[in-house]
Design an enzyme around this catalytic site. Structure first.
Site, PDB file in Angstrom:
ATOM      1  N   GLY A 137       0.909  -0.939   6.067  1.00  0.00           N
ATOM      2  CA  GLY A 137       1.101  -0.506   7.451  1.00  0.00           C
ATOM      3  C   GLY A 137       1.954   0.736   7.555  1.00  0.00           C
ATOM      4  N   ALA A 138       1.787   1.649   6.593  1.00  0.00           N
ATOM      5  CA  ALA A 138       2.666   2.814   6.486  1.00  0.00           C
ATOM      6  C   ALA A 138       2.237   3.978   7.368  1.00  0.00           C
ATOM      7  CB  ALA A 138       2.737   3.273   5.029  1.00  0.00           C
ATOM      8  N   GLY A 139       1.175   3.802   8.141  1.00  0.00           N
ATOM      9  CA  GLY A 139       0.679   4.907   8.947  1.00  0.00           C
ATOM     10  C   GLY A 139       1.454   5.172  10.216  1.00  0.00           C
ATOM     11  N   ASP A 194      -6.871  -2.192   3.737  1.00  0.00           N
ATOM     12  CA  ASP A 194      -6.962  -3.194   4.789  1.00  0.00           C
ATOM     13  C   ASP A 194      -6.468  -4.505   4.182  1.00  0.00           C
ATOM     14  OD1 ASP A 194      -7.626  -5.121   6.641  1.00  0.00           O
ATOM     15  OD2 ASP A 194      -9.696  -4.449   6.937  1.00  0.00           O
ATOM     16  N   VAL A 195      -5.311  -4.990   4.615  1.00  0.00           N
ATOM     17  CA  VAL A 195      -4.701  -6.166   3.986  1.00  0.00           C
ATOM     18  C   VAL A 195      -5.491  -7.439   4.238  1.00  0.00           C
ATOM     19  CG1 VAL A 195      -2.399  -5.132   4.072  1.00  0.00           C
ATOM     20  CG2 VAL A 195      -3.139  -6.688   5.916  1.00  0.00           C
ATOM     21  N   TYR A 251       1.119 -14.261  17.795  1.00  0.00           N
ATOM     22  CA  TYR A 251       2.115 -13.464  17.085  1.00  0.00           C
ATOM     23  C   TYR A 251       3.308 -14.315  16.675  1.00  0.00           C
ATOM     24  CZ  TYR A 251       5.260  -9.624  15.936  1.00  0.00           C
ATOM     25  OH  TYR A 251       6.116  -8.778  15.274  1.00  0.00           O
ATOM     26  N   LYS A 282       4.286 -15.119  12.737  1.00  0.00           N
ATOM     27  CA  LYS A 282       5.545 -14.672  12.132  1.00  0.00           C
ATOM     28  C   LYS A 282       6.392 -15.854  11.669  1.00  0.00           C
ATOM     29  CE  LYS A 282       5.093 -10.211  12.250  1.00  0.00           C
ATOM     30  NZ  LYS A 282       5.025  -9.421  11.000  1.00  0.00           N
TER      31      LYS A 282
END
Length: 256
Positions: free
Chosen positions: A19-21, A71-72, A170, A174
């Site tokens: 998710g580094a974008g 894509d994880v 969510y 988490k």
């Protein structure tokens, strides 16, 4: 950039950041690179990952960086990415930051299966598969010389510990990630993995994912604050481990 803990300690280490974008993933990639790590900035949006790399390359830095399309939610993409980094970098590949996350808010009566499965696919299944592949990579090195401890950091959320309407998927995902982290920590200790595992639980940050909730700016943390905490966690002496940390702004009421 606010660098709470300085710039030493990560020379020679290779980090995969998911998710580094944008958001926290971008901030973490920048902080780790400035600290000397070779950063593999991955994202399902390859253009965004490349933008992160270009930002890093335009700043004073110590570590190199590259962009990777990942894509994880794809098991084969996860395994292929870890296998490639393991082959190219060997024991130097010793940092995994499971940051990729998604939030598709709906009340329980309105959420559909695609939303629910999509949130859990990114927030729980992705970190599980990446961590599994990463630990297997580290265990495969045991036939060679003894290696320093490696690090996994799972980015959970304060939402793993609190409750809010409209966020069933969510909050639940988490909480599941935080419990998975605790299991990984126990197995790391009992099975003597050459890996330590940390969980970071941030409150709301100024990231694109948070736009849907319309929170006022004064309630949104700078992601660099959390990125600095990640850097601190992976820089601790080997005998120590940051197990789980909650980070909020001072104006937050916690628990809430």
């Amino acid at each position: 950039m606010n660098e709470m803990f300085g710039t030493n300690g990560l020379d020679g280490r290779v980090a995969l950041v998911t998710g580094a974008g944008s958001g926290l993933g971008r901030a973490t990639s920048r902080v780790l690179s400035v600290s000397g790590a070779y950063v593999v900035a991955s994202d399902k949006d390859p253009k965004a990952a490349k933008e992160t790399v270009e930002l890093i390359r335009g700043e004073p830095r110590r570590g190199e960086t590259e962009a990777v399309d990942l894509d994880v939610t794809s098991p084969s993409a996860v395994d292929d990415t870890v296998a490639d980094l393991s082959e190219r970098f060997g024991a130097r590949f010793d940092l995994l930051i499971n940051n990729a996350g998604t939030d598709r808010g709906s009340d329980l009566v309105d959420i559909d299966d695609e939303q629910w499965d999509g949130v859990f696919g990114v927030n729980v299944d992705g970190p599980m598969r990446l961590s599994r592949a990463f630990v297997r990579h580290r265990l495969a090195l045991e036939d060679g010389p003894a290696q320093p401890v490696a690090d996994i950091v799972n980015i959970a959320s304060i939402s793993a510990l609190t409750v809010g309407s409209g966020a069933a998927a969510y909050n639940s995902s988490k909480a599941a990630l935080l419990k998975l982290t605790e299991v990984m920590q126990t197995e790391a200790r009992e099975r003597e993995w050459p890996v330590r595992v940390s969980a970071i639980n941030p409150a709301a940050m100024a990231t694109p994912m948070m736009d849907q909730w319309g929170l006022p700016p004064e309630r949104m943390m700078d992601p660099t604050i959390v990125a600095d905490l990640i850097r601190f966690a992976v820089s601790l002496p080997e005998e120590a481990c940051l197990q789980s940390a909650v980070v909020t702004l001072r104006n937050e009421a916690y628990p809430r």
